[in-house]
Design an enzyme around this catalytic site. Structure first.
Site, PDB file in Angstrom:
ATOM      1  N   ASP A  21       0.857  -1.193   0.000  1.00  0.00           N
ATOM      2  CA  ASP A  21       0.000   0.000   0.000  1.00  0.00           C
ATOM      3  C   ASP A  21       0.889   1.237   0.000  1.00  0.00           C
ATOM      4  O   ASP A  21       1.617   1.486   0.959  1.00  0.00           O
ATOM      5  CB  ASP A  21      -0.902  -0.050   1.243  1.00  0.00           C
ATOM      6  CG  ASP A  21      -1.615   1.257   1.535  1.00  0.00           C
ATOM      7  OD1 ASP A  21      -1.800   2.053   0.598  1.00  0.00           O
ATOM      8  OD2 ASP A  21      -2.004   1.457   2.706  1.00  0.00           O
ATOM      9  N   ASN A  23      -0.194   4.493  -0.321  1.00  0.00           N
ATOM     10  CA  ASN A  23      -0.798   5.757   0.123  1.00  0.00           C
ATOM     11  C   ASN A  23      -1.469   5.693   1.490  1.00  0.00           C
ATOM     12  O   ASN A  23      -2.136   6.635   1.900  1.00  0.00           O
ATOM     13  CB  ASN A  23      -1.804   6.257  -0.925  1.00  0.00           C
ATOM     14  CG  ASN A  23      -2.943   5.269  -1.158  1.00  0.00           C
ATOM     15  OD1 ASN A  23      -3.108   4.304  -0.427  1.00  0.00           O
ATOM     16  ND2 ASN A  23      -3.726   5.526  -2.192  1.00  0.00           N
ATOM     17  N   ASP A  25      -3.991   3.873   2.718  1.00  0.00           N
ATOM     18  CA  ASP A  25      -5.438   3.685   2.880  1.00  0.00           C
ATOM     19  C   ASP A  25      -5.817   2.266   3.287  1.00  0.00           C
ATOM     20  O   ASP A  25      -6.997   1.933   3.396  1.00  0.00           O
ATOM     21  CB  ASP A  25      -6.184   4.089   1.604  1.00  0.00           C
ATOM     22  CG  ASP A  25      -5.861   3.195   0.401  1.00  0.00           C
ATOM     23  OD1 ASP A  25      -5.018   2.276   0.543  1.00  0.00           O
ATOM     24  OD2 ASP A  25      -6.441   3.424  -0.679  1.00  0.00           O
ATOM     25  N   ASP A 202      -9.129 -16.247 -16.707  1.00  0.00           N
ATOM     26  CA  ASP A 202      -9.956 -16.744 -15.610  1.00  0.00           C
ATOM     27  C   ASP A 202     -11.087 -17.626 -16.147  1.00  0.00           C
ATOM     28  O   ASP A 202     -11.714 -17.308 -17.155  1.00  0.00           O
ATOM     29  CB  ASP A 202     -10.542 -15.532 -14.868  1.00  0.00           C
ATOM     30  CG  ASP A 202     -11.306 -15.907 -13.615  1.00  0.00           C
ATOM     31  OD1 ASP A 202     -10.686 -16.471 -12.702  1.00  0.00           O
ATOM     32  OD2 ASP A 202     -12.522 -15.620 -13.564  1.00  0.00           O
ATOM     33  N   GLU A 268      -6.699 -20.794 -16.775  1.00  0.00           N
ATOM     34  CA  GLU A 268      -7.221 -21.387 -15.545  1.00  0.00           C
ATOM     35  C   GLU A 268      -8.395 -22.263 -15.975  1.00  0.00           C
ATOM     36  O   GLU A 268      -9.496 -21.785 -16.209  1.00  0.00           O
ATOM     37  CB  GLU A 268      -7.705 -20.330 -14.552  1.00  0.00           C
ATOM     38  CG  GLU A 268      -8.188 -20.968 -13.254  1.00  0.00           C
ATOM     39  CD  GLU A 268      -9.251 -20.167 -12.514  1.00  0.00           C
ATOM     40  OE1 GLU A 268      -9.356 -20.324 -11.283  1.00  0.00           O
ATOM     41  OE2 GLU A 268     -10.001 -19.416 -13.155  1.00  0.00           O
TER      42      GLU A 268
END
Length: 539
Positions: A21, A23, A25, A202, A268
């Protein structure tokens, strides 16, 4: 002749919201990935696979896509994506991105339009809408069940039903519709032109459906989980693996091959085993397909040996490169699948070392290089829609990575000192204090340094070796195999022998030089729950 980069690559899977992360948040983002690409290059991987970062309501953490050609603001911007791709390439890393063609988000403009349109309209035909059964259409069109639980059909206000093999806010696309086909050609082209090196597709086995009731033996309930159906000996799964998918992938392959740089795609596709998987890696379709048989194997010599033999036998005629994987964002981490405590960690490292010696490519899941176990989260922290089925969901393998420090968020959130970071979206266990990157970096016996050493050994001894694998005679509970053609000045003229001890007793080792081991240095017999690589004279 040089082989395509992907044929023997090690790819590192990144789950964006849980990697890093930038920033503060509490959610990982693209800049966080870019900031840590040097770590991945130093780890020794060849490529990164990034799970979806596209515009999405995030009901299924990005696998519900509302705009395939933009970045969700929680992850950054298109400029951030471009910067990530450029930096990865500077470091010699290839970039694979996720593609979700089976369904969109219900927030996708197409589906919003479909709900506002009439039955039989062009807008509805992009999805799978049908009239219901029963006197007033009050029964679903088929008896199918969603992977996430409940019926696979949802009724809309005008009485029609739409299909969703996953959550009800993930409506399935109609791949018989030429607009759908054309749209995904545009999407692939968009990302290829931005420089991505490949696509992980996917639910590659799910695009076309045979819309009839699923036939199940008496006493069994219908299910859309193909793996469960096959394991139960129920071959009827009309929602999966229908022939139409292959024409789509032949067209995609032509498009991908028209770009330079050995672009690729990996499927997949959940199939009963390697023999069925072979259909997806024919010469004009996918370059690779995930081999989930290795992931699903129990901790036993018999299971591992069977997977190696059946995989190589099935893929041999196609000359497709096999893939090997032990963990990903959908399954319990393999350290926890193999038991508890240090024994499980020893087994996880041993299985990894054996896997990295096999021909083909390997896929690692973020955090396995730290030895992270599965986290069992209380219900109040679970966000995965699968958790609503009562099966606990997949969030336990998605807990954010620990980078440094002595308490959560363990350096996951990088913000100025004057600003306190938001706690990560999923809580990290305090016990991970000894598993952070900082805690393991440079520590000789740590799992992180083991992975670095194993990936280095793979480059030295396994890459370029013969693709044939000879299974050797071994005591009960032991896997042993040989690869010839070892290259490099250190291995030339010798074979690579791998021994994995899944048994209850130490096992003697063949003659040769031990060049890599999964645990403590081996003197004498190989302990249980351990593996070694041996350079041995050619027979």
């Amino acid at each position: 002749m040089d082989q395509p980069w992907w044929r023997e690559a090690v790819a590192y899977q990144i789950y964006p919201r849980s990697f890093a992360d930038s920033n503060g948040d509490g959610l990982g983002d693209l800049q966080g990935i870019t900031d840590h690409l040097g770590y991945l290059a130093a780890l020794g991987v060849d490529a990164i696979w990034i799970c979806p970062f596209y515009t999405s309501p995030q009901n299924d953490h990005g696998y519900d896509v509302a705009d395939y050609c933009d970045v969700d603001p929680i992850f950054g911007t298109l400029d951030d994506a471009d910067g990530l791709f450029a930096r990865a390439h500077e470091l010699g890393l290839k970039v694979i991105v996720d593609l979700v063609p089976n369904h969109t988000s219900s927030a996708h403009p197409w589906f919003v339009e479909a709900l506002a349109a009439a039955p039989g309209s062009r807008a509805r035909d992009r999805y799978i809408f049908r009239d219901g059964r029963g006197e007033n259409g009050e029964e679903p069109p088929t008896n199918w069940r969603s992977v996430f639980g409940g019926p696979a059909w949802t009724r809309v206000e005008d009485g029609q039903w739409y299909l969703h093999l996953f959550d009800d806010d993930q409506p399935d696309l109609n791949w018989h519709n030429p607009e759908v086909v054309a749209e995904f050609t545009k999407i692939l082209t968009f990302w290829l032109e931005r420089g991505v090196d490949g696509f992980r597709v996917d639910i590659a086995h799910g695009l076309f459906k045979d819309l009839r009731d699923q036939v199940v033996p008496e006493g069994l309930a219908p299910t859309s989980d193909a793996a469960v159906m096959y394991q139960r000996g129920v071959a009827d799964a009309p929602m999966w693996d229908n022939p139409g998918v292959h024409e789509v992938y032949r067209d995609w392959r032509k498009l991908i091959d028209s770009f330079d740089g050995d672009r690729m795609m990996v499927a997949e596709a959940w199939t009963p085993g390697p023999a069925e998987l072979r259909r997806y890696v024919r010469a004009d379709e996918f370059n690779q397909a995930f081999n989930f048989s290795w992931l699903q194997a129990q901790w036993s010599a018999e299971a591992f040996t069977e997977v190696i033999e059946s995989t190589l036998k099935a893929l041999g005629p196609s000359r497709a490169a096999p893939t090997w994987v032990l963990s990903n964002h959908d399954v319990v981490r393999h350290r926890s699948r193999y038991g508890d405590g240090l024994q499980a960690l020893h087994r996880a490292r041993a299985a990894t070392l054996a896997m990295l010696a096999l021909p083909g490519s390997a896929y690692l899941y973020q955090g396995e290089e730290l030895g992270l176990p599965q986290v069992y989260l209380p219900p109040e922290y679970q966000e995965d829609p699968w958790s609503e089925t009562g099966e606990g969901g997949r969030d336990g393998c998605r807990v954010p990575l620990p980078w440094s420090g002595f308490e959560p968020p363990f350096g996951f959130s990088q913000v100025p000192e004057e600003k306190l970071p938001t706690q990560p979206w999923l809580p990290q266990p305090a016990e991970w204090v000894d598993l952070t990157v900082a805690a393991q970096n440079g520590i000789k016996d740590s799992t992180l340094e083991f992975y670095r050493a194993a990936l280095g050994a793979r480059r030295t001894y396994a890459l370029g070796a013969d693709e044939d694998v000879e299974i050797l005679d071994a005591p009960e509970g032991v896997v042993s195999f040989r690869r010839g053609g070892v290259g490099g000045s250190e291995g030339a003229g010798r074979d690579l022998i791998v021994v994995l001890n899944c048994g209850m007793e130490p096992t003697p080792l063949p003659e040769g030089e031990i060049v890599m081991y999964s645990g403590d240095p081996v003197v004498g017999d190989l302990p249980t729950d351990a593996a070694v690589w041996i350079l041995a004279p050619v027979d």
